[in-house]
Design a protein around this motif. Structure first.
Motif: not given
Length: 392
Positions: A363-392
Motif C-alpha cells: 500500500g505504501s508503494v501505491c501511495l508513493a506511485l500516486d504521489a509521483l503521478d501527481e508530481r509528474l503527470l497531473a495536467t496542471a503541471r503542463g508539458a511532460l518533462p524529460v524522464l531523466a534519472v532525477r526527474s522529480i
C-alpha cells in the motif's frame, strides 16, 4: 487521464490539447506495459496521426521505448512501445511495533525486492528509524538499484499520522508519537508520503488484492493491533484529520483486549512467548483443539462487532480480513463471517487478504506511485518533462 479525441484544438489551445493527448497515450501504454501502435490508437481514442506524433515526442523525452520486433516474412513489422518503468524506483515501508518491512518497485509498480527486519515495541525511536534506513538500503541492494534512483518513499506506520507525515498519536510504540517520518526519509528521496498502516493496507487490497473488483470496502486490519479502514467509491477515505474509521479510542469496543482470548488460550503451552501465542492458538484451532476453537470464535466475535460499526454506516460491498491474522483465515474467516452475518443478515461478503505480510508496504508503494503521478503527470503541471534519472 482523459483523452482529447480530436486532432484540432478547441479555441486554438494546441498546447493544452497536446498535453492531454500525451497523457492519454502514456496512460494507455503504462497500463498495459507494452502496446502496438494500433492498440494505442484504440485505447487512447486518438487518431493515428496524433498518436504517431505523440509517440515520437514521448520517446524523445524518454517516457516510452520503441521496441522493434525481428522481421519475419514480408511486410512491415508492427511497432510496439513500452513504458520505461526502469527509469526510477519507489520504496514502500511498513514500520510497526514488531517489524519493519520494505518493498522496492519500479515506476510500473512491479515489485523487485522485499526485506524484513525485526524490532520490538521497546526499540527506541532512533534505533527504529535506523533499522528502517537499513531495511531500505538492503532492499535496494537486493534489487541492484542505486540509492540515487529511488524517487519516492511511501511509509505506513501504526498510529494516527497527520497530513505533514508526523505521527500524532500511537499506542503500540512508547516513544513514537511526534516522530516526523516525512522529514526523516527526505534524506533518501525527494518525495515522501506517509499514512496510517491500516489505511495503506486497504489501499493495497483495492489496487492489488482481493478487492480490485469492488468500489466500497471495509478493511479489518487484524493482528497484534487492530484497525479499520475504508475505501468508498474507489477512493481511500482518510477523513479530515486522517482518522477515518479509527475507533481504537472508543472504550465500548473491546477489539484491543480481544487478543487476550488468543494469548490466554489453554491449548498454548505457557512457556510460548507472548509474541507467538496468537499464532500458536490458531495452529491449535487448525488441529481441532476445542479450547483453541473457542478462543478463536470469541476473538472473531469481538472483531465482528468492531467491523460492524463501520459496516452499519457505509454499507460496503465487501469486508476484507487483512493484517497478520489473515494468514489464519482457514480458521478465522468462517467464525468472523458467521458473526457478521448474525449482526447483518444482508451484509457484505467477507474475503481474506492474499497479499501476505507485505500488505502495508505494498500500500505504501501505491501511495508513493500516486504521489509521483501527481508530481509528474497531473495536467496542471503542463508539458511532460524529460524522464531523466532525477526527474522529480
Amino acid at each position: 487521464m482523459a483523452a482529447a479525441r480530436g486532432n484540432s484544438a478547441d479555441g486554438g489551445d494546441l498546447s493544452r490539447l497536446r498535453q492531454l493527448n500525451e497523457r492519454a497515450v502514456l496512460a494507455a501504454v503504462r497500463a498495459a506495459g507494452e502496446l502496438r501502435v494500433a492498440q494505442i490508437v484504440e485505447r487512447s481514442g486518438l487518431g493515428r496521426t496524433a498518436v504517431e506524433d505523440v509517440l515520437a515526442s514521448l520517446v524523445a523525452r524518454r517516457w516510452l521505448v520503441e521496441e522493434r520486433p525481428a522481421v519475419r516474412g514480408r511486410g512491415r513489422p508492427a511497432r510496439s512501445y513500452r513504458f520505461r518503468a526502469e527509469a526510477g524506483y519507489v520504496v514502500g515501508l511498513d514500520i510497526g511495533a514488531y517489524s519493519i518491512r520494505a518493498v522496492l518497485a519500479d515506476l510500473g509498480g512491479r515489485v523487485l525486492a522485499t526485506e524484513h527486519r525485526r524490532v520490538s515495541p521497546d526499540t527506541r525511536r532512533t534505533a527504529r528509524l535506523a533499522a528502517a534506513d537499513r531495511t531500505v538500503a538492503d532492499c535496494a541492494c537486493g534489487a541492484g538499484v542505486a540509492a540515487s534512483r529511488i524517487w519516492a518513499v511511501g511509509a505506513g506506520t501504526t498510529g494516527l499520522v497527520d497530513s505533514q507525515g508526523v505521527v500524532v498519536r500511537v499506542n503500540a510504540i512508547p516513544d513514537w508519537a511526534g516522530v516526523d517520518l516525512a522529514a526523516h526519509f527526505r534524506r533518501a528521496a525527494r518525495l515522501v508520503v506517509v499514512d496510517n498502516d491500516s489505511q495503506l493496507a486497504a489501499l493495497a487490497e483495492h489496487r492489488r488484492g482481493v478487492a480490485t473488483d469492488v468500489s466500497d470496502l471495509v478493511l479489518l486490519h487484524a493482528g497484534r493491533r487492530t484497525g479499520l479502514a475504508l475505501v468508498l467509491d474507489g477512493t481511500l477515505r482518510r477523513g479530515f484529520h486522517g482518522a477515518a474509521a479509527d475507533l481504537s479510542t472508543l472504550p465500548t469496543l473491546h477489539w484491543e483486549p480481544a487478543i487476550e482470548y488468543l494469548h490466554r488460550c489453554r491449548a498454548v503451552p505457557p512457556d510460548v512467548p507472548l509474541a507467538d501465542r496468537a499464532e500458536r492458538a490458531f495452529a491449535a484451532a487448525r488441529e481441532g483443539r476445542r479450547t483453541a476453537l473457542t478462543a478463536v470464535r470469541r476473538y472473531a466475535r469481538e472483531m465482528a462487532v468492531a467491523a460492524a460499526t463501520a459496516v452499519g454506516v457505509v454499507d460496503p460491498q465487501l469486508v476484507v480480513l487483512g493484517g497478520a491474522f489473515s494468514q489464519a483465515s482457514d480458521v478465522l474467516l468462517e467464525p468472523l463471517t458467521e458473526e457478521l452475518t448474525r449482526l447483518f443478515p444482508q451484509g457484505p461478503e467477507v474475503r481474506a487478504s492474499t497479499l501476505g505480510p507485505e500488505c502495508v508496504a505494498l500500500g505504501s508503494v501505491c501511495l508513493a506511485l500516486d504521489a509521483l503521478d501527481e508530481r509528474l503527470l497531473a495536467t496542471a503541471r503542463g508539458a511532460l518533462p524529460v524522464l531523466a534519472v532525477r526527474s522529480i
